[in-house]
Scaffold this motif. Structure first.
Motif, PDB file in Angstrom:
ATOM      1  N   PRO A 166     106.310  64.557  -8.048  1.00 44.44           N
ATOM      2  CA  PRO A 166     107.534  64.215  -7.318  1.00 44.44           C
ATOM      3  C   PRO A 166     107.377  64.322  -5.802  1.00 44.44           C
ATOM      4  N   LEU A 167     106.509  65.213  -5.331  1.00 50.03           N
ATOM      5  CA  LEU A 167     106.300  65.290  -3.873  1.00 50.03           C
ATOM      6  C   LEU A 167     105.784  63.953  -3.348  1.00 50.03           C
ATOM      7  N   ILE A 168     104.753  63.393  -4.011  1.00 50.24           N
ATOM      8  CA  ILE A 168     104.211  62.146  -3.457  1.00 50.24           C
ATOM      9  C   ILE A 168     105.082  60.947  -3.799  1.00 50.24           C
ATOM     10  N   MET A 169     105.893  61.057  -4.873  1.00 52.28           N
ATOM     11  CA  MET A 169     106.806  59.938  -5.183  1.00 52.28           C
ATOM     12  C   MET A 169     107.935  59.858  -4.167  1.00 52.28           C
ATOM     13  N   TYR A 170     108.463  61.021  -3.749  1.00 52.36           N
ATOM     14  CA  TYR A 170     109.750  60.997  -3.054  1.00 52.36           C
ATOM     15  C   TYR A 170     109.750  61.531  -1.627  1.00 52.36           C
ATOM     16  N   ALA A 171     108.721  62.262  -1.180  1.00 43.19           N
ATOM     17  CA  ALA A 171     108.822  62.866   0.158  1.00 43.19           C
ATOM     18  C   ALA A 171     107.912  62.159   1.156  1.00 43.19           C
ATOM     19  N   LYS A 172     108.389  62.053   2.388  1.00 43.43           N
ATOM     20  CA  LYS A 172     107.591  61.557   3.510  1.00 43.43           C
ATOM     21  C   LYS A 172     107.193  62.760   4.367  1.00 43.43           C
ATOM     22  N   PRO A 173     106.098  62.617   5.130  1.00 43.90           N
ATOM     23  CA  PRO A 173     105.610  63.799   5.877  1.00 43.90           C
ATOM     24  C   PRO A 173     106.634  64.431   6.807  1.00 43.90           C
ATOM     25  N   ILE A 174     107.619  63.655   7.273  1.00 51.48           N
ATOM     26  CA  ILE A 174     108.608  64.214   8.207  1.00 51.48           C
ATOM     27  C   ILE A 174     109.754  64.905   7.479  1.00 51.48           C
ATOM     28  N   ASP A 175     109.721  64.921   6.131  1.00 55.79           N
ATOM     29  CA  ASP A 175     110.870  65.399   5.358  1.00 55.79           C
ATOM     30  C   ASP A 175     110.961  66.921   5.294  1.00 55.79           C
ATOM     31  N   ARG A 176     112.198  67.371   5.028  1.00 55.72           N
ATOM     32  CA  ARG A 176     112.442  68.783   4.726  1.00 55.72           C
ATOM     33  C   ARG A 176     112.522  68.917   3.215  1.00 55.72           C
ATOM     34  N   VAL A 177     111.651  69.783   2.692  1.00 56.58           N
ATOM     35  CA  VAL A 177     111.524  69.924   1.243  1.00 56.58           C
ATOM     36  C   VAL A 177     111.820  71.370   0.855  1.00 56.58           C
ATOM     37  N   GLY A 178     112.635  71.543  -0.184  1.00 48.30           N
ATOM     38  CA  GLY A 178     112.917  72.884  -0.708  1.00 48.30           C
ATOM     39  C   GLY A 178     112.330  73.017  -2.101  1.00 48.30           C
ATOM     40  N   LYS A 191     102.318  75.305  -2.032  1.00 50.55           N
ATOM     41  CA  LYS A 191     100.984  75.041  -1.472  1.00 50.55           C
ATOM     42  C   LYS A 191     100.771  73.540  -1.239  1.00 50.55           C
ATOM     43  N   PHE A 192     101.132  72.703  -2.215  1.00 52.23           N
ATOM     44  CA  PHE A 192     100.971  71.256  -2.039  1.00 52.23           C
ATOM     45  C   PHE A 192     101.877  70.732  -0.928  1.00 52.23           C
ATOM     46  N   ALA A 193     103.133  71.195  -0.929  1.00 51.87           N
ATOM     47  CA  ALA A 193     104.085  70.698   0.065  1.00 51.87           C
ATOM     48  C   ALA A 193     103.625  71.054   1.476  1.00 51.87           C
ATOM     49  N   ALA A 194     103.094  72.266   1.653  1.00 54.82           N
ATOM     50  CA  ALA A 194     102.609  72.682   2.973  1.00 54.82           C
ATOM     51  C   ALA A 194     101.410  71.817   3.368  1.00 54.82           C
ATOM     52  N   ALA A 195     100.500  71.548   2.412  1.00 55.29           N
ATOM     53  CA  ALA A 195      99.307  70.731   2.715  1.00 55.29           C
ATOM     54  C   ALA A 195      99.703  69.310   3.079  1.00 55.29           C
ATOM     55  N   HIS A 236     120.888  69.605   4.536  1.00 55.71           N
ATOM     56  CA  HIS A 236     119.601  69.872   5.192  1.00 55.71           C
ATOM     57  C   HIS A 236     118.398  69.168   4.552  1.00 55.71           C
ATOM     58  N   PHE A 237     118.309  69.158   3.216  1.00 53.23           N
ATOM     59  CA  PHE A 237     117.035  68.789   2.559  1.00 53.23           C
ATOM     60  C   PHE A 237     116.975  67.324   2.124  1.00 53.23           C
ATOM     61  N   ASP A 238     115.792  66.743   2.328  1.00 57.34           N
ATOM     62  CA  ASP A 238     115.541  65.399   1.814  1.00 57.34           C
ATOM     63  C   ASP A 238     115.151  65.458   0.341  1.00 57.34           C
ATOM     64  N   LEU A 239     114.481  66.546  -0.052  1.00 53.81           N
ATOM     65  CA  LEU A 239     114.056  66.676  -1.445  1.00 53.81           C
ATOM     66  C   LEU A 239     114.081  68.148  -1.844  1.00 53.81           C
ATOM     67  N   LEU A 240     114.716  68.415  -2.981  1.00 55.42           N
ATOM     68  CA  LEU A 240     114.670  69.749  -3.585  1.00 55.42           C
ATOM     69  C   LEU A 240     113.974  69.601  -4.925  1.00 55.42           C
ATOM     70  N   ILE A 241     112.964  70.419  -5.175  1.00 57.89           N
ATOM     71  CA  ILE A 241     112.302  70.407  -6.477  1.00 57.89           C
ATOM     72  C   ILE A 241     112.640  71.720  -7.169  1.00 57.89           C
ATOM     73  N   SER A 242     113.292  71.618  -8.327  1.00 56.02           N
ATOM     74  CA  SER A 242     113.665  72.832  -9.053  1.00 56.02           C
ATOM     75  C   SER A 242     112.662  73.100 -10.167  1.00 56.02           C
TER      76      SER A 242
END
Ligand code: ZN
Ligand code: ZN
Length: 344
Positions: A166-178, A191-195, A236-242
């Motif tokens: 889901p990170l690579i499907m839905y988030a862009k590098p400028i996004d805020r992810v929770g 770890k993946f989101a930070a990388a 705040h968030f563009d993507l939240l992964i639960s």
């Protein structure tokens, strides 16, 4: 082409669950002839995923006994059937949650094999990786990059891809992810989101985890129990992964999404999630979910993990202590993923 050097039934053994909630027992197993498109792998390490426990305990009412669990396999190829492609005997490989798909449906033909109607889960009606050997269709056997930390790589093959997809499907590098829930899945997600370069917030039920979450790469940490802090993050968030399987204040969490934001579920929360239509409609938000990922997504994830030295945080047990390892997982004591090292 290479063929199995073993004779049928010789020296294959596995930890077998005979019935729900029973300890697993070591038994000789007859794997029969190798399927024409299959690959056999000698298991070196196999992660213990929460879904192994769910299948052992028949929590989803889809278990089939006797069951051989284990679907985060790292090992070496021991046999390649005549119609299997691209793999060679001796190669270091991984096998994850799925170990086969039809290869001819619309989903398989478009690269989304994990959505195939005939996709074969590795531990339901198929023998998994808590064993001397595992077999899988070649398309679901993944060559591991040389620089990967093999002993700890197992959990990437199920938990890792589940949060990476889901990170690579839905988030862009400028996004805020929770990332909600910093456990086995969530710590790999951080770890993946930070990388990937996102601004990363870790949501955890326990403030004592804040420092560890930041150690995994989170820029911010928030307690899911601190409703004032959660409310402060409105919009705040563009993507939240639960990744959690417990009930949360879902309305408050959806309220933290920005316009066009998405709450994405990978944790199998069994209780339905109440969603108010207006909280989605007015801000054009969505709620979605996904299982693991496609073979290409898995290879992309392994490549990123090797380039950024991303390894799950693991505890190792010899496979002969499998029942102790499951007890530790069930007690919620695993820190953060358990890997069993084959010792047959
Ligand atoms: Zn899993
Ligand atoms: Zn298919």
């Amino acid at each position: 082409m290479s063929t199995a050097t073993r004779t049928r039934g010789e020296s294959y053994a596995a930890w077998v669950a005979k019935a729900a909630k029973q300890p697993m027992a070591l038994e000789a197993v007859d794997l029969g002839p190798l399927g024409a498109e299959d690959v056999e792998v000698a298991v070196e390490h196999c992660g213990v995923c929460h879904s192994d426990l769910s299948i052992l305990n028949n929590e989803w009412a889809i278990s089939q006994y006797p069951a051989i669990l284990g679907h985060e396999v790292v090992g070496r190829v021991t046999a390649v059937a005549p119609n299997a492609k691209r793999l060679t005997v001796g190669q270091r490989v991984g096998v994850g949650w799925f170990s086969g798909s039809c290869m001819h449906c619309r989903q398989c033909m478009s690269g989304s094999h994990h959505l195939c109607p005939e996709v074969q889960p590795t531990i339901i009606g198929h023998r998994g990786g808590f064993a001397t050997h595992i077999r899988s269709h070649w398309a679901w056997v993944f060559p591991l990059p040389e620089s990967l930390n093999f002993a700890d790589a197992g959990p990437l093959l199920c938990g890792g891809i589940t949060v990476f997809a889901p990170l690579i499907m839905y988030a862009k590098p400028i996004d805020r992810v929770g990332i909600i829930g910093i456990g086995g899945l969530g710590h790999m997600a951080v770890k993946f989101a930070a990388a990937c370069g996102y601004d990363v917030t870790a949501f955890t039920a326990s403030e004592s985890q804040f420092d560890e979450a930041k150690g995994f790469g989170a820029h911010h940490a928030v307690s899911t129990k601190d409703s004032a802090a959660v409310r402060k993050l409105a919009g705040h968030f563009d993507l939240l992964i639960s990744t959690v399987d417990a009930k949360l204040d879902w309305d408050a969490m959806i309220g933290t999404l920005a316009p066009n934001g998405r709450l994405h579920l990978v944790g199998a929360v069994l209780e339905p999630i109440p969603v108010a239509a207006f909280s989605l409609i007015l801000q054009q938000r969505s709620v979605s979910g996904s299982p693991t990922g496609s073979p290409v997504a898995i290879e992309t994830m392994l490549d990123l993990a090797s380039r950024h030295n991303i390894s799950p945080q693991t505890e190792h047990f010899p496979m002969s202590k499998i029942n102790d390892a499951f007890a530790r997982l069930e007690a919620g004591k695993a820190h953060y993923r358990i890997v069993l090292d084959a010792d047959f």
